[in-house]
Design a protein around this motif. Structure first.
Motif, mmCIF file in Angstrom:
data_model
loop_
_atom_site.group_PDB
_atom_site.id
_atom_site.type_symbol
_atom_site.label_atom_id
_atom_site.label_comp_id
_atom_site.label_asym_id
_atom_site.label_seq_id
_atom_site.Cartn_x
_atom_site.Cartn_y
_atom_site.Cartn_z
ATOM 1 N N MET A 275 -11.933 1.751 -2.086
ATOM 2 C CA MET A 275 -10.965 1.907 -3.155
ATOM 3 C C MET A 275 -11.269 0.956 -4.296
ATOM 4 O O MET A 275 -11.810 -0.122 -4.093
ATOM 5 C CB MET A 275 -9.560 1.597 -2.644
ATOM 6 N N ASN A 276 -10.835 1.352 -5.427
ATOM 7 C CA ASN A 276 -11.034 0.558 -6.626
ATOM 8 C C ASN A 276 -10.103 -0.669 -6.584
ATOM 9 O O ASN A 276 -8.919 -0.544 -6.264
ATOM 10 C CB ASN A 276 -10.713 1.438 -7.849
ATOM 11 N N PRO A 277 -10.607 -1.859 -6.897
ATOM 12 C CA PRO A 277 -9.749 -3.061 -6.847
ATOM 13 C C PRO A 277 -8.593 -2.999 -7.850
ATOM 14 O O PRO A 277 -7.552 -3.607 -7.640
ATOM 15 C CB PRO A 277 -10.681 -4.215 -7.168
ATOM 16 N N TRP A 278 -8.766 -2.253 -8.939
ATOM 17 C CA TRP A 278 -7.683 -2.145 -9.919
ATOM 18 C C TRP A 278 -6.505 -1.361 -9.353
ATOM 19 O O TRP A 278 -5.347 -1.662 -9.645
ATOM 20 C CB TRP A 278 -8.174 -1.484 -11.214
ATOM 21 N N ILE A 279 -6.785 -0.380 -8.543
ATOM 22 C CA ILE A 279 -5.713 0.411 -7.937
ATOM 23 C C ILE A 279 -4.928 -0.445 -6.947
ATOM 24 O O ILE A 279 -3.690 -0.415 -6.913
ATOM 25 C CB ILE A 279 -6.293 1.676 -7.246
ATOM 26 N N ILE A 280 -5.636 -1.227 -6.146
ATOM 27 C CA ILE A 280 -4.988 -2.120 -5.185
ATOM 28 C C ILE A 280 -4.127 -3.140 -5.925
ATOM 29 O O ILE A 280 -2.974 -3.403 -5.548
ATOM 30 C CB ILE A 280 -6.039 -2.810 -4.293
ATOM 31 N N THR A 281 -4.658 -3.714 -6.987
ATOM 32 C CA THR A 281 -3.905 -4.689 -7.786
ATOM 33 C C THR A 281 -2.670 -4.042 -8.390
ATOM 34 O O THR A 281 -1.586 -4.638 -8.402
ATOM 35 C CB THR A 281 -4.800 -5.270 -8.902
ATOM 36 N N ALA A 282 -2.790 -2.824 -8.887
ATOM 37 C CA ALA A 282 -1.653 -2.116 -9.483
ATOM 38 C C ALA A 282 -0.579 -1.840 -8.439
ATOM 39 O O ALA A 282 0.616 -2.002 -8.705
ATOM 40 C CB ALA A 282 -2.124 -0.815 -10.131
ATOM 41 N N ILE A 283 -0.988 -1.439 -7.233
ATOM 42 C CA ILE A 283 -0.027 -1.167 -6.160
ATOM 43 C C ILE A 283 0.717 -2.449 -5.781
ATOM 44 O O ILE A 283 1.941 -2.447 -5.636
ATOM 45 C CB ILE A 283 -0.730 -0.542 -4.933
ATOM 46 N N ILE A 284 -0.011 -3.539 -5.616
ATOM 47 C CA ILE A 284 0.614 -4.820 -5.276
ATOM 48 C C ILE A 284 1.565 -5.257 -6.382
ATOM 49 O O ILE A 284 2.680 -5.731 -6.114
ATOM 50 C CB ILE A 284 -0.466 -5.889 -4.999
ATOM 51 N N LEU A 285 1.158 -5.085 -7.627
ATOM 52 C CA LEU A 285 1.995 -5.452 -8.765
ATOM 53 C C LEU A 285 3.289 -4.630 -8.792
ATOM 54 O O LEU A 285 4.379 -5.162 -9.021
ATOM 55 C CB LEU A 285 1.216 -5.269 -10.073
ATOM 56 N N VAL A 286 3.185 -3.330 -8.516
ATOM 57 C CA VAL A 286 4.375 -2.471 -8.480
ATOM 58 C C VAL A 286 5.309 -2.901 -7.362
ATOM 59 O O VAL A 286 6.540 -2.950 -7.541
ATOM 60 C CB VAL A 286 3.959 -0.986 -8.320
ATOM 61 N N ILE A 287 4.771 -3.241 -6.198
ATOM 62 C CA ILE A 287 5.596 -3.696 -5.074
ATOM 63 C C ILE A 287 6.301 -5.005 -5.426
ATOM 64 O O ILE A 287 7.504 -5.172 -5.146
ATOM 65 C CB ILE A 287 4.738 -3.841 -3.801
ATOM 66 N N ILE A 288 5.609 -5.927 -6.052
ATOM 67 C CA ILE A 288 6.204 -7.206 -6.434
ATOM 68 C C ILE A 288 7.314 -6.989 -7.465
ATOM 69 O O ILE A 288 8.395 -7.583 -7.360
ATOM 70 C CB ILE A 288 5.124 -8.179 -6.959
ATOM 71 N N ILE A 289 7.069 -6.130 -8.442
ATOM 72 C CA ILE A 289 8.091 -5.858 -9.464
ATOM 73 C C ILE A 289 9.316 -5.209 -8.827
ATOM 74 O O ILE A 289 10.455 -5.547 -9.168
ATOM 75 C CB ILE A 289 7.504 -4.978 -10.594
#
Length: 175
Positions: free
Chosen positions: A1-15
């Motif tokens: 998986m693309n690291p940007w997608i993982i970062t975006a998912i983690i960011l959405v969960i944190i928000i």
């Protein structure tokens, strides 16, 4: 998986988690304000002789079993400010508000606002000087030092503004 997608998912969960905590905090704050208002409405002025005061776990405080049963299990082990006082002919164990606990004098007669078994305020001390509050821990000293430093900084800023205003007034007169 693309690291940007993982970062975006983690960011959405944190928000989402922060938004939930914000909403829950506001709701709990409103409930607490309503409960405090109810306590103040039900409060009665009572004259009492304070025998002893200390912070102790709720289970060891000697409160009625109904009170202990109604509190959540995680709160039973927390230390609460307990005051043992003689109200009329009876010796009672009361819980004090955290804000006024340090102001309550020991072995002195006071007039206090009491709501059930909860002391919400102190109205009158009878011929008793209020004892100095107990020593606080390290963090309280740090907070006090920071507060003093902030006050000094504010005072210096005010003095600088006054000096600037005086200089501006002098320059205006010269013109």
């Amino acid at each position: 998986m693309n690291p940007w997608i993982i970062t975006a998912i983690i960011l959405v969960i944190i928000i989402a988690a922060l938004a939930f905590l914000y909403y829950r905090g506001n709701k709990m704050q409103k409930e607490q304000a309503e409960q405090r208002e109810k306590l103040e409405q039900a409060a009665q002025q009572t004259t009492m002789l304070v025998i002893d005061k200390k912070r102790m776990p709720l289970q060891d405080a000697g409160l009625p079993q109904i009170v202990i049963d109604q509190t959540p299990k995680r709160a039973r082990r927390a230390k609460v400010p307990v005051v043992k006082a003689k109200v009329g002919p009876r010796v009672m164990t009361l819980i004090a508000d955290e804000d006024i606990f340090d102001e309550i004098p020991v072995k002195a007669q006071i007039k206090a606002m009491v709501s059930g078994i909860y002391i919400t305020g102190i109205k009158n001390y009878r011929k008793t000087p209020v004892a100095a509050p107990e020593k606080k821990g390290f963090m309280a000293r740090v907070r006090r030092t920071l507060h003093k430093a902030q006050n000094e900084l504010d005072e210096t800023k005010k003095q600088e503004e006054k000096e600037k205003a005086k200089k501006a007034a002098k320059n205006k007169k010269k013109k």
